[in-house]
Structure formats: C-alpha cells, structure tokens
Write a protein that holds these residues in place. Structure first.
Motif, PDB file in Angstrom:
ATOM      1  N   ASP A  79       0.837  -1.208   0.000  1.00 59.37           N
ATOM      2  CA  ASP A  79       0.000   0.000   0.000  1.00 59.37           C
ATOM      3  C   ASP A  79       0.868   1.252   0.000  1.00 59.37           C
ATOM      4  OD1 ASP A  79      -2.389  -1.493   0.126  1.00 59.37           O
ATOM      5  OD2 ASP A  79      -2.429  -1.426   2.332  1.00 59.37           O
ATOM      6  N   ILE A  80       1.898   1.250   0.834  1.00 57.30           N
ATOM      7  CA  ILE A  80       2.790   2.409   0.927  1.00 57.30           C
ATOM      8  C   ILE A  80       3.536   2.599  -0.386  1.00 57.30           C
ATOM      9  CG2 ILE A  80       4.772   3.408   2.135  1.00 57.30           C
ATOM     10  CD1 ILE A  80       3.843   1.672   4.592  1.00 57.30           C
ATOM     11  N   LEU A  81       4.030   1.500  -0.958  1.00 57.31           N
ATOM     12  CA  LEU A  81       4.798   1.597  -2.202  1.00 57.31           C
ATOM     13  C   LEU A  81       3.910   1.951  -3.397  1.00 57.31           C
ATOM     14  CD1 LEU A  81       7.358  -1.292  -1.656  1.00 57.31           C
ATOM     15  CD2 LEU A  81       7.684   1.180  -1.338  1.00 57.31           C
ATOM     16  N   PHE A  82       2.629   1.604  -3.351  1.00 58.92           N
ATOM     17  CA  PHE A  82       1.703   2.090  -4.385  1.00 58.92           C
ATOM     18  C   PHE A  82       1.529   3.602  -4.240  1.00 58.92           C
ATOM     19  CE2 PHE A  82       0.006  -2.344  -4.791  1.00 58.92           C
ATOM     20  CZ  PHE A  82       0.220  -2.478  -6.161  1.00 58.92           C
ATOM     21  N   ALA A  83       1.457   4.083  -2.997  1.00 57.20           N
ATOM     22  CA  ALA A  83       1.295   5.521  -2.760  1.00 57.20           C
ATOM     23  C   ALA A  83       2.506   6.311  -3.234  1.00 57.20           C
ATOM     24  CB  ALA A  83       1.035   5.787  -1.275  1.00 57.20           C
ATOM     25  N   THR A  84       3.705   5.730  -3.117  1.00 58.14           N
ATOM     26  CA  THR A  84       4.915   6.416  -3.562  1.00 58.14           C
ATOM     27  C   THR A  84       5.225   6.141  -5.032  1.00 58.14           C
ATOM     28  OG1 THR A  84       6.398   4.618  -2.920  1.00 58.14           O
ATOM     29  CG2 THR A  84       5.937   6.318  -1.250  1.00 58.14           C
ATOM     30  N   HIS A  85       4.416   5.317  -5.653  1.00 58.52           N
ATOM     31  CA  HIS A  85       4.551   4.934  -7.064  1.00 58.52           C
ATOM     32  C   HIS A  85       5.735   4.016  -7.335  1.00 58.52           C
ATOM     33  CE1 HIS A  85       1.306   7.662  -7.888  1.00 58.52           C
ATOM     34  NE2 HIS A  85       1.975   8.638  -7.322  1.00 58.52           N
ATOM     35  N   ALA A  86       6.255   3.372  -6.287  1.00 55.51           N
ATOM     36  CA  ALA A  86       7.320   2.382  -6.489  1.00 55.51           C
ATOM     37  C   ALA A  86       6.736   1.098  -7.070  1.00 55.51           C
ATOM     38  CB  ALA A  86       8.032   2.080  -5.179  1.00 55.51           C
ATOM     39  N   LEU A  87       5.465   0.833  -6.766  1.00 56.72           N
ATOM     40  CA  LEU A  87       4.744  -0.312  -7.324  1.00 56.72           C
ATOM     41  C   LEU A  87       3.574   0.204  -8.141  1.00 56.72           C
ATOM     42  CD1 LEU A  87       4.312  -2.868  -4.380  1.00 56.72           C
ATOM     43  CD2 LEU A  87       5.785  -3.099  -6.364  1.00 56.72           C
ATOM     44  N   THR A  88       3.234  -0.548  -9.159  1.00 57.67           N
ATOM     45  CA  THR A  88       2.054  -0.222  -9.948  1.00 57.67           C
ATOM     46  C   THR A  88       1.247  -1.497 -10.165  1.00 57.67           C
ATOM     47  OG1 THR A  88       3.145  -0.629 -12.061  1.00 57.67           O
ATOM     48  CG2 THR A  88       3.269   1.620 -11.201  1.00 57.67           C
ATOM     49  N   ASP A  89      -0.010  -1.324 -10.506  1.00 54.92           N
ATOM     50  CA  ASP A  89      -0.849  -2.477 -10.820  1.00 54.92           C
ATOM     51  C   ASP A  89      -0.549  -3.002 -12.220  1.00 54.92           C
ATOM     52  OD1 ASP A  89      -2.331  -2.827  -8.494  1.00 54.92           O
ATOM     53  OD2 ASP A  89      -3.681  -1.200  -9.034  1.00 54.92           O
ATOM     54  N   GLU A  90       0.067  -2.170 -13.022  1.00 47.55           N
ATOM     55  CA  GLU A  90       0.344  -2.537 -14.403  1.00 47.55           C
ATOM     56  C   GLU A  90       1.521  -3.504 -14.459  1.00 47.55           C
ATOM     57  OE1 GLU A  90       1.317   1.201 -16.102  1.00 47.55           O
ATOM     58  OE2 GLU A  90      -0.548   2.114 -15.445  1.00 47.55           O
ATOM     59  N   THR A  91       1.542  -4.289 -15.495  1.00 41.42           N
ATOM     60  CA  THR A  91       2.705  -5.145 -15.702  1.00 41.42           C
ATOM     61  C   THR A  91       3.824  -4.277 -16.259  1.00 41.42           C
ATOM     62  OG1 THR A  91       1.910  -5.727 -17.902  1.00 41.42           O
ATOM     63  CG2 THR A  91       1.367  -7.233 -16.103  1.00 41.42           C
ATOM     64  N   ASP A  92       5.022  -4.475 -15.763  1.00 42.23           N
ATOM     65  CA  ASP A  92       6.160  -3.657 -16.176  1.00 42.23           C
ATOM     66  C   ASP A  92       6.781  -4.137 -17.475  1.00 42.23           C
ATOM     67  OD1 ASP A  92       7.200  -3.508 -12.731  1.00 42.23           O
ATOM     68  OD2 ASP A  92       5.880  -2.174 -13.848  1.00 42.23           O
ATOM     69  N   VAL A  93       6.412  -5.328 -17.901  1.00 38.66           N
ATOM     70  CA  VAL A  93       7.019  -5.923 -19.087  1.00 38.66           C
ATOM     71  C   VAL A  93       5.953  -6.074 -20.159  1.00 38.66           C
ATOM     72  CG1 VAL A  93       8.267  -7.922 -19.969  1.00 38.66           C
ATOM     73  CG2 VAL A  93       8.634  -7.176 -17.627  1.00 38.66           C
ATOM     74  N   GLU A  94       6.230  -5.492 -21.304  1.00 34.03           N
ATOM     75  CA  GLU A  94       5.308  -5.641 -22.425  1.00 34.03           C
ATOM     76  C   GLU A  94       5.652  -6.927 -23.163  1.00 34.03           C
ATOM     77  OE1 GLU A  94       4.334  -3.141 -26.406  1.00 34.03           O
ATOM     78  OE2 GLU A  94       4.543  -2.018 -24.543  1.00 34.03           O
ATOM     79  N   LEU A  95       4.621  -7.722 -23.438  1.00 30.20           N
ATOM     80  CA  LEU A  95       4.866  -8.998 -24.109  1.00 30.20           C
ATOM     81  C   LEU A  95       5.224  -8.773 -25.576  1.00 30.20           C
ATOM     82  CD1 LEU A  95       1.998 -11.187 -22.616  1.00 30.20           C
ATOM     83  CD2 LEU A  95       4.408 -11.166 -21.983  1.00 30.20           C
ATOM     84  N   PRO A  96       6.304  -9.437 -26.056  1.00 31.20           N
ATOM     85  CA  PRO A  96       6.699  -9.291 -27.464  1.00 31.20           C
ATOM     86  C   PRO A  96       5.773 -10.091 -28.376  1.00 31.20           C
ATOM     87  CG  PRO A  96       8.148 -10.824 -26.353  1.00 31.20           C
ATOM     88  CD  PRO A  96       7.206 -10.287 -25.309  1.00 31.20           C
ATOM     89  N   GLU A  97       6.009  -9.962 -29.650  1.00 30.02           N
ATOM     90  CA  GLU A  97       5.259 -10.727 -30.643  1.00 30.02           C
ATOM     91  C   GLU A  97       5.440 -12.220 -30.386  1.00 30.02           C
ATOM     92  OE1 GLU A  97       3.250  -9.482 -33.038  1.00 30.02           O
ATOM     93  OE2 GLU A  97       3.664  -7.507 -32.208  1.00 30.02           O
ATOM     94  N   ALA A  98       4.415 -12.992 -30.634  1.00 30.93           N
ATOM     95  CA  ALA A  98       4.441 -14.437 -30.373  1.00 30.93           C
ATOM     96  C   ALA A  98       5.453 -15.177 -31.242  1.00 30.93           C
ATOM     97  CB  ALA A  98       3.046 -15.020 -30.590  1.00 30.93           C
ATOM     98  N   ALA A  99       5.987 -14.524 -32.280  1.00 34.08           N
ATOM     99  CA  ALA A  99       6.932 -15.184 -33.178  1.00 34.08           C
ATOM    100  C   ALA A  99       8.224 -15.563 -32.461  1.00 34.08           C
ATOM    101  CB  ALA A  99       7.247 -14.280 -34.362  1.00 34.08           C
ATOM    102  N   ASP A 100       8.644 -14.785 -31.485  1.00 36.53           N
ATOM    103  CA  ASP A 100       9.874 -15.065 -30.750  1.00 36.53           C
ATOM    104  C   ASP A 100       9.507 -15.733 -29.431  1.00 36.53           C
ATOM    105  OD1 ASP A 100      12.338 -15.179 -29.587  1.00 36.53           O
ATOM    106  OD2 ASP A 100      12.758 -13.038 -29.762  1.00 36.53           O
ATOM    107  N   LEU A 101       9.463 -17.053 -29.425  1.00 37.30           N
ATOM    108  CA  LEU A 101       8.996 -17.828 -28.273  1.00 37.30           C
ATOM    109  C   LEU A 101       9.861 -17.616 -27.035  1.00 37.30           C
ATOM    110  CD1 LEU A 101       6.909 -19.797 -27.229  1.00 37.30           C
ATOM    111  CD2 LEU A 101       8.360 -21.668 -28.030  1.00 37.30           C
ATOM    112  N   SER A 102      11.183 -17.556 -27.187  1.00 34.81           N
ATOM    113  CA  SER A 102      12.052 -17.394 -26.011  1.00 34.81           C
ATOM    114  C   SER A 102      11.860 -16.009 -25.384  1.00 34.81           C
ATOM    115  CB  SER A 102      13.518 -17.631 -26.375  1.00 34.81           C
ATOM    116  OG  SER A 102      13.949 -16.666 -27.303  1.00 34.81           O
ATOM    117  N   ALA A 103      11.673 -14.976 -26.194  1.00 35.04           N
ATOM    118  CA  ALA A 103      11.431 -13.630 -25.663  1.00 35.04           C
ATOM    119  C   ALA A 103      10.085 -13.573 -24.950  1.00 35.04           C
ATOM    120  CB  ALA A 103      11.488 -12.595 -26.784  1.00 35.04           C
ATOM    121  N   LEU A 104       9.102 -14.268 -25.508  1.00 37.71           N
ATOM    122  CA  LEU A 104       7.766 -14.309 -24.888  1.00 37.71           C
ATOM    123  C   LEU A 104       7.833 -15.015 -23.533  1.00 37.71           C
ATOM    124  CD1 LEU A 104       4.720 -13.794 -25.086  1.00 37.71           C
ATOM    125  CD2 LEU A 104       4.515 -15.998 -26.255  1.00 37.71           C
TER     126      LEU A 104
END
Length: 164
Positions: A79-104
C-alpha cells in the motif's frame, strides 16, 4: 526492485505512526521530523501522497497532526509503495510478438516475478513490522524476511500533538 529514499522514508514514517496508538493524540510532523531526522517540509510532501491514498489522516488545530487512517494490520508495505509509485498495478514488461517464443517466455517470467513481489509485499503489514521489531511476532518467525526488513527500517517513537 530498488527502493528510493522517498520510498524508504515513507515506510519509516508509517512504521513510526504504527507504533503510536491510532486513537490517542495524533503525531505532529515536527515531532516525527525530530525523531527521524527528516525535514518537516519533506515529511509534508510525503504525507500529502500518503493522505491522498487513504493511508494517513491529518487532523488540524491545536494538538493536530497525523495518524494512520486504518489499523496497522490493514496497511501493507505494498500500500505504501503504491502511494509512492514504487509499485504499480500494471505489468512492467510488455509482451513481445508471439513469433519469438524465447522472448515471450522471458517476458512472461518477468510478469510472474513482478506479480509475486507485489503479492509478497501486500502480505506484509505495518503491524507485522512493529511486532517483529518488538520481538513478539507470532505470525512471523524471528528469522523471517519481515524481521530482517524491520531491522532495516526501525520504527521510531514520536511525540503526540503540536510541539513548540
């Protein structure tokens, strides 16, 4: 995850409030500033964000100050880290295209790690830290992570009300 000084100071300030009876006189920022060695103006800045997220409430007037908005058992480190914006509800990693299986697979692994960190911090309450520091935490063993973290962020007793 790396915590900034803002995050650390917010946690320490909240831990200090958690050691104070929430229904007694509120804690002045001047008293908190003196006990923590953090400037009053910086604490005002931190507490404005904590107040906006419903973690503390300010009381005006003679004898005014701040107190926890909820019991310490209901406020997590997340809760505290959400208030300071150190944590977010969003995922920090955007998923790459499915063509690159190891990156996914790697991106999905990072998403899972981020979720587990958020869940872990959501399970640690201010009360856990205060009890671990006091040495009588029945929920966490003495060698637990919260005991270790409590030693990193020692709660400081503070004076109530206004100070001269």
């Amino acid at each position: 995850m790396r915590l900034s000084r803002k995050d650390e100071h917010s946690i320490v300030a909240m831990l200090s409030l958690a050691t104070h009876d929430r229904y007694a006189n509120p804690v002045s920022l001047t008293g908190l500033s003196e006990s923590l060695g953090i400037s009053t103006s910086y604490l005002e800045y931190l507490f404005s964000g904590l107040r906006k997220h419903g973690l503390v409430e300010g009381l005006r007037g003679v004898g005014g100050g701040y107190r926890l908005a909820r019991p310490a058992t209901q406020i997590s480190i997340a809760d505290i880290l959400f208030a300071t914006h150190a944590l977010t509800d969003e995922t920090d990693v955007e998923l790459p295209e499915a063509a690159d299986l190891s990156a996914l697979e790697a991106a999905q692994g990072w998403q899972e790690l981020n979720r587990r960190i958020r869940d872990f911090l959501a399970d640690m309450t201010l009360a856990d830290f205060v009890q671990a520091k006091a040495g009588h935490n029945s929920k966490q063993p003495a060698n637990s992570v919260s005991s270790y973290i409590a030693s990193m962020f020692p709660a400081q007793p503070v004076r109530s009300g206004m100070s001269a």
